[in-house]
Every structure is written in structure tokens, then in C-alpha cells.
Design an enzyme around this catalytic site. Sequence first.
Site, short mmCIF file in Angstrom:
data_model
loop_
_atom_site.label_atom_id
_atom_site.label_comp_id
_atom_site.label_asym_id
_atom_site.label_seq_id
_atom_site.Cartn_x
_atom_site.Cartn_y
_atom_site.Cartn_z
N ASN A 189 -12.38 -2.76 1.39
CA ASN A 189 -11.41 -2.89 2.47
C ASN A 189 -12.04 -2.42 3.77
O ASN A 189 -12.57 -1.31 3.83
CB ASN A 189 -10.17 -2.04 2.18
CG ASN A 189 -9.22 -1.96 3.37
OD1 ASN A 189 -8.56 -2.94 3.70
ND2 ASN A 189 -9.17 -0.82 4.04
N GLU A 190 -12.00 -3.26 4.80
CA GLU A 190 -12.43 -2.89 6.16
C GLU A 190 -13.79 -2.21 6.19
O GLU A 190 -13.97 -1.15 6.79
CB GLU A 190 -11.37 -1.99 6.81
CG GLU A 190 -10.06 -2.72 7.06
CD GLU A 190 -9.01 -1.88 7.75
OE1 GLU A 190 -8.02 -2.46 8.21
OE2 GLU A 190 -9.19 -0.64 7.84
N CYS B 281 -6.52 1.44 3.06
CA CYS B 281 -7.26 2.69 3.05
C CYS B 281 -7.11 3.43 1.74
O CYS B 281 -7.97 4.25 1.39
CB CYS B 281 -6.81 3.56 4.22
SG CYS B 281 -7.19 2.85 5.84
N GLU C 86 0.85 -1.18 0.00
CA GLU C 86 0.00 0.00 0.00
C GLU C 86 0.89 1.24 0.00
O GLU C 86 1.94 1.26 0.63
CB GLU C 86 -0.91 0.03 1.23
CG GLU C 86 -1.81 1.26 1.29
CD GLU C 86 -2.80 1.24 2.44
OE1 GLU C 86 -3.71 2.08 2.46
OE2 GLU C 86 -2.67 0.37 3.33
#
Length: 837
Positions: A399-400, A278, A47
Amino acid sequence: MKVQSYCSGLFFLTCAGSLAANTAVINIDATQKGPQINPRMYGIFLENLNHAVDGGLYAELIENRGFEDAKPPEGYIYHDGRWVDSLGARAYDAGFERFGYFTNGLPFWSLVKDGGAQGSMNLDMSDPLTPESPRSCRLEIDNAASGRLGIANHGYWGIGVAPGEKFELSFWARCADGFNGALTATLEDDAGDAISKPISVTGVTTGWKQFKATLTGVKNDSNARFVLATSAKGTVWFDMISLFPAKTFKDRPNGLRKDIAQMIADLKPGFVRFPGGCVIEGGTIATAYNWKNTIGPLQNRTEIWGPWNYRETYGMGFFETLQFCEDLGAEPLYVGFAGETCMFRNVEDVPLPEMGWVETNFLDAIQYANGDASTKWGKLRAEAGHSKPFDLKMVEVGNEGGTRGFPPRYHLVHALLKENYPDLTYVNDLSFLPRRWIPGETSDMEDNHFYNSPQWFMNNVHLYDHRDRKLPPVYDGEVAVTSGEGGPDKGNLIAALGEGAFLTGLERNADVVKMVSYAPLLANVSGRTDWHGMIYFDSTRVFGTVSYYLWKLFGENRPDYTVQTETTLHPDKAPAITGAIGVGTWNTSAEFKDIRVEQDGKPLYASDFSTNISGWREDGGTWSISGDAYRQSDDAVGLSYFGDEHWHDYTMTLKARKLHGSEGFLIVFGHKGDDKYWWNVGGWGNREHAVEFNQNTIGEHASGSVEPNRWYDIKVEVHDRNIRCFLDGTLVHEMVAPTADRFFAQAGRDETSGDLIIKAINVSPDPMNTTINVSGLGSFGPRALATVLASSHLTDNNSLDNPSNVAPVTNNFSIAGSNFVHDFPANSLTVLRLKTR
């Protein structure tokens, strides 16, 4: 004490603290096979965080090469001195001032004026190079006949130069006002002395034109700057000024920094999860990741403000990352934006009727990676230089996702993907949601993320032992020590050993856990956030932390399957829960009073908030006295602690009242260092109560909520490792807190070599003298290999100046037959490879 692990191959020695006996017996029956381990179990998560890619792995040396960094973050507006999104939530603060929004609009560039030269540089948006790169630098040279006027860039905290090293320069330029001179490109030190051979470029015209040249270093300097200057009068516009080392990983143009890429390659990752994290969600919908911005010529890629506080160049885009996976021999795992932005910033959801572009982006990304040249997106991939499909097999949807808005968007995307590409493996990241919020399991694999202390990881070696095998298999996509004595100090020895203990549990449950990766992977020492890294670098150097070497050893010594093992030892008594107390909130405002702590009926503390709050240590939120209560007045995560880390066997009583907000309150006990227990009363959207250790649940959840403006009577009893929690006189929880083992081991078989592999982690200050008995494999040896990762202090680590301070050492040792004695050193991971052929 005997612990037997059938069909698993894990043997563990339960011991808290220093081992009294320091002896053990391990009996291994190699005829009893455990689960097969995925050959691609150990991979990486890449990332663009901590300048991991821009300013790191991606070899571009110029920062703000396209002059786009002056553009405010997409989806934010400037209001009352800060950038906020449409709902008024603040964008991440760190970095905004650094990026020059309030200065001259040309972050990271400076004006060079030598010898009396006069002129200026300014941001310009007239006659852009491309619609995607609308900003350029306008250099106005009023007079430079007796000197030079130009622009300079220090790159990402300095450009590293060595004698004979070559750099490939390219830039676009146009001119006006009669400019008819030469441009001179050099690399210089801080004094302005050239440390590369100057290169002269001529032929600038009134239309945009690309120029290329090669610079050659003549001196060593790790903090050089790039200068592009002239002595001719007139006006020149510049855009996309790019400088690359001539030697990149696999010698690819627009390539990767060779030393960092090689460190990653040496891990031999089985897969690469990318690009986030993120990064794919963004802080607003406008900053969410769109892979289509990342392909094609560099000047046609739209740079976007990233959630880690810098604009992403997308120079290492979708194509380049797939190519890197191929170069590594790793399977790509693409993560796409699924309609919900980052829940840790301020959640925005794409309205369900407008999700079409989100769905289409997933379908088009798969076609780009896997389609042949006759398809729309496969054709673009082929034109970029890769006619053969990349054979993408794994896709993660979001994601998440942690709100109620995420599951319907996830299911919408997932259903479409399954319909169009049924043979791919689809991963969900719903672990932040209560399972009851997820209407059915519709994924092939579940992604879990664990950031915590070494103690937590050692406590959770058995996390998956009792997982329902009917649920989807698991990918632990983000695993690292981030608190306690192992963090955030860049993956030191105790951090690595804690992670390694956890990995033994994953191998033991390899029928459930199919893949795992550390996170974050990379960090520029000058550009890191509060997050750590596994691999650190500056402009010329790179090193791996102890965690790097431990994960590398686990990957290199992955057995094909585990075997049954029985271990006998004499553990110390598990230590009692010790530590201070505290109170707090989670996105809620609350107040507390009448706090009392007693041990054996004698008071350790009794609050009197009408007088003062002396001795309380605040950590977040806004705390004050309100009458006779201690109030946290923001709807925020706010904690405050009191007491001694040596407190034990106590009863804590208090009154708590929620004022407003989405949840209840937190009652802290056993707070020691960065470790803490808390009773989360009215958590999970004010629906449940549970006891947590470092934000991870221990014991069972209990249904319940907290009403605002009502005082609750709370009591927490801590005795030895026993915990009891009462709400208004009713017992809600009763449990024994799990202990952290301090010695862990695992046996498995390498079918190709025939080796028996034994991994042992000793997190105690003394060696473990161990008798090992192996049956079912005949005789060994007489030579075996022992690889040891150890140091005298658990806080030891590597650094740029000492990159091999804690690194593996391999030696031969002799064994006689299938029974032998081995000492596992203190503070160590040991990998034994016993030869059977």
C-alpha cells in the site's frame, strides 16, 4: 461553445462560478457507443480506521476484552517520555495516554466496589489462557459479603441497550484462594442501576474454563456499562470477556453490527478492498499486518497495535472479511504487507534477504482463500466453517509504496505470485513514486489515491483523458474530498458533488479506469481521527453522509456503456487565480528574505524580517527571525502565509536558501481557504521542480535540484490564470491553470432495461434550464424517472439526529418524444432514467 465527446459519453459544461445564461442544449447520439463500464466498478475500501471495525462494524461490545491493550506498541520503546521506533521516530501520539499505559495496566476497565466491599484488580501474566493472549485480569476480593466487588467496561463509548434486546456473553475464568461463589453479570446505567436482567454464573474452578450466558435488556440506554461482580471472597482471573448483540448481520456468530453492515450492503459494492491502507504496513515491521494472526479461535489470535492508535482485536479477521464479501456479493481484493512500513510514519524495510516470510504470507493467504480442504491452509478454512473456496481473484501487493526501497520488494513478491498463481489479478500501489523509479510495469492494475478539495476534483474531471493506454488499467482505490469547503466535514453536499464530478470522468474513461472506491468508509463519531468517513455511527445509531448517497446513486445507475454527447452553453469567464502568498518546506529547513509582492508595479507587500514577522500565519514547522531572514528550522513540512485572499494579478519575488534536509522549498500563491498553489522547487527527492495545486501537479515537471547554503532568486508571476515561474532569472514553468467546471453531465445506456441514463451535476446556485435532444433511440416515455440529491446550501449534510437531511428524492415526470426540456436544480446531482421499452 460546443464540446463534443466521441466514444466517451461525457458531456460537460465549462463554467466557473454562477452561470450567467443558466441554459444549455444537450445533443445525445445513442448510436455512438463509448467504452464498456466494469459491472463491478463501484466498490468499498474497508480499513480499521476511526474505529471502523473494532468499535464499529465488528459487533463486539467490550473494549479490551482480552486485557492486551496494556501492552506497548510492538516495535517501539519508551524513551524520554514518548514511544519511539528503533530509529527514534515518534509513534503516533494521539491515543497513547487514553490507552492507559501510565495508569493501572487495564485500559477501559474499572473496579466496582459497592456496600463496603474491599479488594483490587490488577493485570496478570501468570498462567495465561493462551500464548497469544498472555494477559488477564486478576480480581482479588478481600471482603464483599455486604456488597459486591467486580469489574466494569463501558465498551466503545457506551453500550447501547433496548428493552427485550438480547446479548450473548462469554468469558473465561479461573479462581484460587478458596473462591466458591457466583459471578453476576449485568448491564447497568451510570447510576449503577441494572438495565438488564442479572445473570448468575457458577462453577469457576482453578483451571481456565469458558462460560456463556444471555443478557436481556429491560430499559433504553445508549451509554450502558457491563459489570461482572461477586460477593464471595477469594481471587478470580478473567480473560476474553466478550459481549455481542444476539442479532448480527446474517445472524453469524462473532458477527457484524447489523445496522452498519446493512448500510454497506445497500451500496451494493462490486468489490471490497481490505484490510488497508496503512493498517497493512504498520508503523514498524512488528506492527505490520499478518493475516495469520487473524484466524482461528479468538483466544488464539495475536492482537497487534495498529497505526491508527489502538490495538486491533482481529475479531473480524481474514476469514470473517472474506465471508462478509461473500454475503455482500462482492469480489474480495486482499491487500498484503509487501516488506515496507508506512511512509507517512517512519519507513522501515524488511531486508531483501529476509523477505521470505513476506512472500510466504502472500502465497499462504491465497491458499487459505482458494485452496481445497486437502491443502494446509485450505483445510484450516474448511475447519472454520467454509468448505468451499472463497475464489479470491484480486490481490494488491503493498500500500502506498513511496520510497526507492519499495519497487524491488514489490517486484520480488509480484514475480513469485505470478509464477504460482498466474490467473489472479495483481494490483500495484506505486502511484506515490515517479514512474522512472519503477523498472517496468509488472502489474495488471495500478492503484491511485486522491484526497483533495472539491475544486481539485472538479478540475480533474479529465485526468485520464490522455493517459497512455499501453499502461496498466487503473483502480482509484482511495477517493474523497478532505479539504476545502467540503472537508473534513464528513462528506457534505459540496464534497459529494466534487467527488461526483470526478466520477463522471472515470466513467467516461472506463476503458482505463476499472474500479473506484471512497475512503475512509466508516467512522465512530467518538473515535474518529482527523480523517472523515462516509458512514458515521455511535452506540445505537448510524447515518450516511451526502457522499454516501451520491456514491450509492452512481453505483445503482451505472450504465453498461456511454454514448456520444454534444452540449452547447454560454459559460462565464473563468475566474482569475486569487489568494495570499506564502513560503514553506517539505522535510527540509530553509530561510527566506526580501519577499515582495507587486500588482501593476505597485507594492502590495514588502518584507522586513529584521524588524518583525507581523501578519504571517504559521502552519507547521518552527519559524523564527534569523538576521534579516524568516527561517523554518526543522526538517519538517512547514508553511507560513501572508496576505489577502482577494489578491490577484501579482508578481512575487524573494530569495530562498536551503539549510539542510532532503528537498528544496515551497513558494505558495493563490492561497484561499484550504486551497493553494505552490511552486515546489527541488521536490521529489531534490530532483525536480513543478507547480502543484493542493499537492497535485499541474503542467510539466522540470529537472533540477537545490544546493544547500546558497541563496536563490525566485519570481512567480500570476496573471488571470497564467502562471510563470523563474529561478535565478531563468523561466522554468509557463502554463495556464485549469479551471473547475461547475456543471457536469454524462449519458450512458443500461442494456438490460434499455434505459438511457443521464447524470448531471450542477454546482452553481441557480438551476440549469436544459434542452435535451436524443437521437438513435426512437421515442421515449411517456413517463421517466428523475432522482435528485440536492439542498439549499452546499455545506448541508446529514447527522445522527437528522440522518435524511440531504437524501435522494425520486419522482416521475412526463416527456414527449426524444426532445424535451429539463431543469437541473441548483446544488444538485440529478439522475434521469428514460425508458425505451
